[in-house]
Design an enzyme around this catalytic site. Structure first.
Site, short mmCIF file in Angstrom:
data_model
loop_
_atom_site.label_atom_id
_atom_site.label_comp_id
_atom_site.label_asym_id
_atom_site.label_seq_id
_atom_site.Cartn_x
_atom_site.Cartn_y
_atom_site.Cartn_z
N GLY A 15 11.98 45.48 81.24
CA GLY A 15 11.98 44.12 80.70
C GLY A 15 11.74 44.05 79.21
O GLY A 15 11.28 43.02 78.72
N ARG A 68 25.81 43.09 100.61
CA ARG A 68 25.72 42.70 99.20
C ARG A 68 25.96 41.21 99.01
O ARG A 68 25.25 40.53 98.28
CB ARG A 68 26.75 43.50 98.40
CG ARG A 68 26.68 43.27 96.91
CD ARG A 68 27.81 43.96 96.18
NE ARG A 68 27.86 45.40 96.40
CZ ARG A 68 27.02 46.28 95.85
NH1 ARG A 68 26.06 45.87 95.05
NH2 ARG A 68 27.14 47.56 96.10
N MET A 93 20.13 46.29 87.73
CA MET A 93 20.88 47.49 88.10
C MET A 93 21.58 47.37 89.44
O MET A 93 21.45 48.23 90.31
CB MET A 93 19.93 48.71 88.09
CG MET A 93 19.22 48.92 86.76
SD MET A 93 20.36 49.06 85.36
CE MET A 93 20.97 50.71 85.66
N ARG A 94 22.32 46.27 89.60
CA ARG A 94 23.08 46.11 90.85
C ARG A 94 24.50 45.67 90.53
O ARG A 94 24.72 44.89 89.60
CB ARG A 94 22.42 45.04 91.74
CG ARG A 94 21.15 45.51 92.42
CD ARG A 94 20.57 44.39 93.28
NE ARG A 94 21.50 43.88 94.27
CZ ARG A 94 21.72 44.43 95.47
NH1 ARG A 94 21.04 45.51 95.83
NH2 ARG A 94 22.59 43.90 96.30
N LEU A 96 27.53 43.36 91.45
CA LEU A 96 27.49 42.01 92.03
C LEU A 96 28.78 41.70 92.79
O LEU A 96 29.87 42.16 92.43
CB LEU A 96 27.26 40.98 90.93
CG LEU A 96 25.89 41.13 90.23
CD1 LEU A 96 25.84 40.27 88.98
CD2 LEU A 96 24.76 40.75 91.18
N ASN A 110 26.03 40.00 80.47
CA ASN A 110 25.40 41.29 80.76
C ASN A 110 25.28 42.09 79.47
O ASN A 110 26.17 42.06 78.62
CB ASN A 110 26.26 42.07 81.77
CG ASN A 110 25.67 43.42 82.12
OD1 ASN A 110 24.47 43.54 82.38
ND2 ASN A 110 26.49 44.46 82.11
N HIS A 112 25.10 45.89 78.08
CA HIS A 112 25.45 47.23 78.54
C HIS A 112 25.31 48.23 77.39
O HIS A 112 25.80 47.97 76.29
CB HIS A 112 26.90 47.24 79.06
CG HIS A 112 27.30 48.56 79.61
ND1 HIS A 112 26.86 49.02 80.85
CD2 HIS A 112 28.06 49.55 79.09
CE1 HIS A 112 27.36 50.23 81.06
NE2 HIS A 112 28.10 50.57 80.01
N SER A 139 26.93 46.59 74.07
CA SER A 139 27.84 45.45 74.18
C SER A 139 27.20 44.34 75.02
O SER A 139 26.45 44.63 75.95
CB SER A 139 29.13 45.87 74.91
OG SER A 139 29.72 46.99 74.31
N THR A 144 32.36 39.40 85.01
CA THR A 144 33.47 39.14 85.94
C THR A 144 33.32 40.15 87.08
O THR A 144 32.48 41.06 86.99
CB THR A 144 34.83 39.33 85.25
OG1 THR A 144 34.95 40.70 84.86
CG2 THR A 144 34.99 38.42 84.05
N LEU A 147 33.31 45.69 87.15
CA LEU A 147 32.04 46.22 86.67
C LEU A 147 32.10 46.54 85.17
O LEU A 147 32.93 47.35 84.74
CB LEU A 147 31.66 47.48 87.45
CG LEU A 147 30.33 48.13 87.04
CD1 LEU A 147 29.15 47.25 87.40
CD2 LEU A 147 30.19 49.51 87.65
N ASP A 148 31.23 45.91 84.39
CA ASP A 148 31.17 46.11 82.94
C ASP A 148 32.52 45.87 82.27
O ASP A 148 32.80 46.45 81.20
CB ASP A 148 30.65 47.52 82.59
CG ASP A 148 29.24 47.76 83.13
OD1 ASP A 148 28.45 46.80 83.17
OD2 ASP A 148 28.94 48.90 83.52
N GLU A 177 19.75 46.82 70.80
CA GLU A 177 20.11 46.04 71.99
C GLU A 177 19.34 44.72 72.01
O GLU A 177 19.89 43.67 72.32
CB GLU A 177 19.74 46.79 73.27
CG GLU A 177 20.61 47.97 73.59
CD GLU A 177 20.25 48.56 74.96
OE1 GLU A 177 19.25 48.15 75.56
OE2 GLU A 177 20.99 49.43 75.40
C1 GRF Z 1 18.91 48.42 78.62
O1 GRF Z 1 19.10 49.65 78.03
C2 GRF Z 1 20.23 47.81 78.98
O2 GRF Z 1 21.24 48.11 78.11
C3 GRF Z 1 20.51 48.43 80.31
O3 GRF Z 1 19.26 48.51 80.95
C4 GRF Z 1 18.23 48.59 79.97
C5 GRF Z 1 17.22 47.54 80.24
O4 GRF Z 1 16.05 47.74 79.53
N1 GRF Z 1 21.52 47.70 81.04
P1 GRF Z 1 14.83 46.73 79.65
O5 GRF Z 1 14.47 46.63 81.14
O6 GRF Z 1 15.26 45.41 79.09
O7 GRF Z 1 13.72 47.34 78.86
#
Ligand code: GRF
Length: 222
Positions: A15, A68, A93-94, A96, A110, A112, A139, A144, A147-148, A177
């Site tokens: 988080g 799912r 991490m799923r 959808l 999202n 990524h 990114s 959609t 995936l990614d 990020e």
């Molecule tokens: C990030 O690196 C993001 O790009 C990826 O998962 C990580 C999440 O990190 N999809 P956090 O839980 O926000 O610290």
């Protein structure tokens, strides 16, 4: 003055991106209200961060659902009930379900850790090194069913350095990020960036290439 956009943040882990959004809001740089922070993992530190801020949380365990689609429908029903108008996937991490996603088209983004369309899926830092890329990045895109693979909103780039490991790349990318995600959520909240006809518009212009994060934290045309 327009009212803040209610958002839901979905996270499976640490988080740190949620923390960056919370900090930006506190600093008056992000016109959002946190309607909900939800996770598929009851132990996710992201939930503890949200609780500490007095944000409503939801831990929904996929184990309790037959497939799912039923899980995703239940999750998004709860998100909708929170009043959120935008869903931010920040380390959720799923994969959808397409039918569950459909009502959220243009209202879910999202983050990524790669320069999409390169390296969809997992282990992006390792794959950048294996490919010998000179550049890496992150990114933000609309979600959609692919995936990614949804329309790109913005990216941040950084050079790969001699001696980099997957861990060093991840550590250097992380603060970038955070800034990218904050900038994108801010742009959506203010209407500077909008989803239109299955694509992205920024400042009234259809984007042909993702915006890029400038040093001052703003989003600029590529
Ligand atoms: C990030 O690196 C993001 O790009 C990826 O998962 C990580 C999440 O990190 N999809 P956090 O839980 O926000 O610290």
């Amino acid at each position: 003055m327009t009212s803040p956009t209610p958002i839901a943040v979905l996270a499976s882990g640490r988080g740190s991106n949620l923390a960056a959004l919370i900090a930006a809001r506190r600093a008056g740089r992000l016109a959002v209200d946190f309607a909900l922070v939800a996770s598929d993992k009851a132990a996710a530190p992201a939930l503890r961060r949200a609780e500490a801020e007095g944000i409503a949380t939801l831990a929904l365990d996929p184990q309790g659902y037959p497939d799912r689609r039923s899980y995703d429908l239940a999750l998004f029903e709860r998100v909708a009930a929170s009043g959120a108008g935008l869903i931010v996937l920040a380390g959720f991490m799923r994969v959808l379900d397409a039918a569950a996603l459909a009502p959220w088209a243009g209202r879910m983004i999202n983050l990524h850790p790669s320069l999409l369309p390169k390296y969809r899926g997992l282990h992006t830092h390792r794959r950048v090194l294996e490919a010998g890329d000179a550049e890496h990045g992150a990114s933000v895109h609309f979600v959609t069913p692919e995936l990614d693979g949804g329309p790109l909103i913005a990216q941040v780039r950084m050079p790969v350095q001699a001696g980099d490991s997957a861990e060093s790349l991840a550590a250097r990318l992380q603060p970038l990020e955070h800034r990218l995600l904050v900038a994108c959520v801010a742009a959506l909240a203010t209407g500077q960036v909008v989803w239109r006809d299955g694509g992205v518009e920024a400042g009234g212009q259809r984007l042909r290439a993702p915006l890029r994060l400038a040093v001052d934290g703003s989003l600029q045309p590529a």
